[in-house]
Design a protein around this motif. Structure first.
Motif, PDB file in Angstrom:
ATOM      1  N   LEU A 218      -5.705  -0.069   2.562  1.00  0.00           N
ATOM      2  CA  LEU A 218      -5.770   0.816   1.394  1.00  0.00           C
ATOM      3  C   LEU A 218      -6.319   2.178   1.794  1.00  0.00           C
ATOM      4  N   HIS A 219      -7.403   2.172   2.583  1.00  0.00           N
ATOM      5  CA  HIS A 219      -7.996   3.435   3.029  1.00  0.00           C
ATOM      6  C   HIS A 219      -7.003   4.252   3.844  1.00  0.00           C
TER       7      HIS A 219
ATOM      8  N   SER B 154       0.390   4.014  -2.934  1.00  0.00           N
ATOM      9  CA  SER B 154      -0.045   5.379  -2.632  1.00  0.00           C
ATOM     10  C   SER B 154       0.689   6.406  -3.491  1.00  0.00           C
ATOM     11  N   GLU B 155       1.861   6.060  -4.010  1.00  0.00           N
ATOM     12  CA  GLU B 155       2.598   6.967  -4.889  1.00  0.00           C
ATOM     13  C   GLU B 155       1.854   7.193  -6.211  1.00  0.00           C
TER      14      GLU B 155
ATOM     15  N   ASN C 221      -3.978   4.402   3.560  1.00  0.00           N
ATOM     16  CA  ASN C 221      -2.937   4.936   2.685  1.00  0.00           C
ATOM     17  C   ASN C 221      -3.496   5.855   1.601  1.00  0.00           C
ATOM     18  N   GLY C 222      -4.758   6.267   1.768  1.00  0.00           N
ATOM     19  CA  GLY C 222      -5.356   7.247   0.872  1.00  0.00           C
ATOM     20  C   GLY C 222      -5.729   6.720  -0.494  1.00  0.00           C
ATOM     21  N   ILE C 223      -5.949   5.417  -0.607  1.00  0.00           N
ATOM     22  CA  ILE C 223      -6.252   4.800  -1.897  1.00  0.00           C
ATOM     23  C   ILE C 223      -7.758   4.545  -1.992  1.00  0.00           C
TER      24      ILE C 223
ATOM     25  N   ALA D   4       0.820  -1.215   0.000  1.00  0.00           N
ATOM     26  CA  ALA D   4       0.000   0.000   0.000  1.00  0.00           C
ATOM     27  C   ALA D   4       0.851   1.261   0.000  1.00  0.00           C
ATOM     28  N   ASP D   5       2.005   1.230   0.670  1.00  0.00           N
ATOM     29  CA  ASP D   5       2.866   2.405   0.678  1.00  0.00           C
ATOM     30  C   ASP D   5       3.370   2.722  -0.717  1.00  0.00           C
TER      31      ASP D   5
ATOM     32  N   ALA E  35      -1.618   6.486  -6.530  1.00  0.00           N
ATOM     33  CA  ALA E  35      -3.025   6.785  -6.244  1.00  0.00           C
ATOM     34  C   ALA E  35      -3.966   6.108  -7.241  1.00  0.00           C
TER      35      ALA E  35
END
Length: 401
Positions: free
Chosen positions: A298-299, A267-268, A301-303, A263-264, A270
């Motif tokens: 996922l959430h 997140s790059e 990590n802003g996805i 996920a990290d 998106a």
């Protein structure tokens, strides 16, 4: 018709503790009961109930594998050619499959359904309603809704037994690249023919190519057709992103089973993700990291993600339960509901019509007595395009006549 005295969860900018909705094929008015003006139309009293938008399954194969049939109803994989972008889901969907009724009874009012993952390029998906006609053409919201690509074990397994390409991940990616490059060249030749038409330098129009024609919407700069990539394992997820960047595709990661452990990295980029099915076992190697905590990670990590059943992998009527499993995995109930309503609609590029209760949008909704993510709770009423598709018979109609 009007539903009154009901709590409304709009999945939009505000909710209503005691409100009403007025609708025909679309929502025409939404408000608080203090602002309600009675007319001569039919009313349903929803006292004690909560109204939710119709649930949306962002990835499944409803109608492609007919219920209770084997080969006769298996119309999802044309595994005789690894590149079949010209195949259209609407030519296989059996709208009279009884699983459509199963969907409605669970409050699932729209699905994105289509081909399986045997081929690196499988064909198109269609976004359709689950109620309204025996003819699939009358259920369509968007067609095509996406072009399906597949990476990983499924294409390898489909062709390995026959010693045909692809039997490696390299070959799967190469087939996709080759067909996309052909489509781009075809596009350029068409544009050059159009540019020079009627001049002394007129070029010949390229011969019709059904496969390339089907892929052209992927490159439409004003309104790109999404590319849906079946990918479970981390390396396949990254291959999907790599190819999408190479060809400037508007892509969605389907399944994304390893998404929680990368996920990290994700997140790059998106990406938009459709995760699931969450209800199932680790039945093949690339599902080794299957985890109901993936949506929560996922959430965090802003996805943005939606939740799917992958019907018939998980039966379509259990879409709300798969969202409940995400809650068990640490996701908030509100975010889980987004995964089967507004997020799903946005990822499918159809939020102008479905996914939330807003004036002007399709009148797709359900009434629940209790939490829709509770395994013991089922809808009291389901409405699709303003028509009652299912009723428990407990709501009283007042015609005001």
């Amino acid at each position: 018709m009007v539903i009154k005295n009901v709590k409304i969860i709009t999945m939009s900018d505000r909710d209503y503790e005691n409100g009403f909705v007025r609708f025909n094929e679309v929502f025409t008015e939404i408000g608080e009961m203090k602002d309600y003006v009675r007319t001569d139309e039919e009313e349903l009293d929803g006292a004690g109930l909560t109204l939710y938008p119709g649930f949306v399954d962002a990835h499944c194969h409803l109608g492609m594998w007919s219920d209770s049939l084997t080969f006769e109803g298996d119309d999802g994989n044309e595994d005789t050619d690894p590149s079949t972008p010209h195949l259209r889901a609407v030519d296989s969907i059996n709208a009279m499959d009884r699983c459509f009724a199963d969907a409605v009874c669970a409050g699932v009012t729209a699905v994105c359904t289509g081909v399986g993952s045997a081929n690196p390029i499988g064909g198109s998906f269609a976004l359709i309603k689950t109620y309204g006609s025996k003819r699939v053409d009358k259920l369509i919201v968007k067609n095509p809704a996406a072009i399906k690509f597949a990476l990983g074990e499924n294409p390898k397994n489909s062709y390995n037994d026959r010693d045909e390409t692809p039997v490696t991940r390299m070959a799967t990616a190469a087939i996709i690249r080759e067909q996309l490059n052909k489509a781009l060249r075809y596009k350029e030749d068409l544009e050059e023919h159009q540019r020079t038409k009627g001049t002394d330098d007129e070029t010949s129009k390229p011969d019709f190519d059904a496969k390339c024609e089907a892929l052209l919407p992927l490159f439409n700069k004003k309104n790109r057709l999404p590319a849906h990539f079946h990918c479970h394992r981390a390396d396949d997820i990254f291959t999907a992103i790599r190819i999408s960047k190479e060809f400037a595709l508007d892509y969605v990661l389907i399944h994304c089973t390893d998404g929680g452990i990368i996920a990290d990295e994700l997140s790059e980029d998106a990406p938009s993700v459709v995760v699931g099915p969450l209800m199932g076992d680790r039945g093949k190697p690339e599902l080794a990291h299957h985890d109901i905590a993936t949506p929560r990670i996922l959430h965090d990590n802003g996805i943005k993600f939606a939740i799917c059943t992958d019907h018939p992998e998980t039966p379509i009527q259990y879409l709300p339960l798969t969202a409940a499993l995400a809650v068990r995995g640490g996701l908030s109930p509100a975010e889980a509901l987004k995964g089967i309503t507004v997020n799903a609609a946005e990822i499918l590029r159809a939020a102008d019509r479905i996914g939330s209760v807003e004036v002007g949008k399709d009148a797709d909704f359900s009434l629940f007595c209790g939490d829709p993510l509770d395994i013991a709770v089922t809808p009291e009423l389901v409405v699709v395009d303003g028509k009652i598709a299912f009723s428990s018979g407990k709501l009283a109609v007042d015609s005001n006549e």
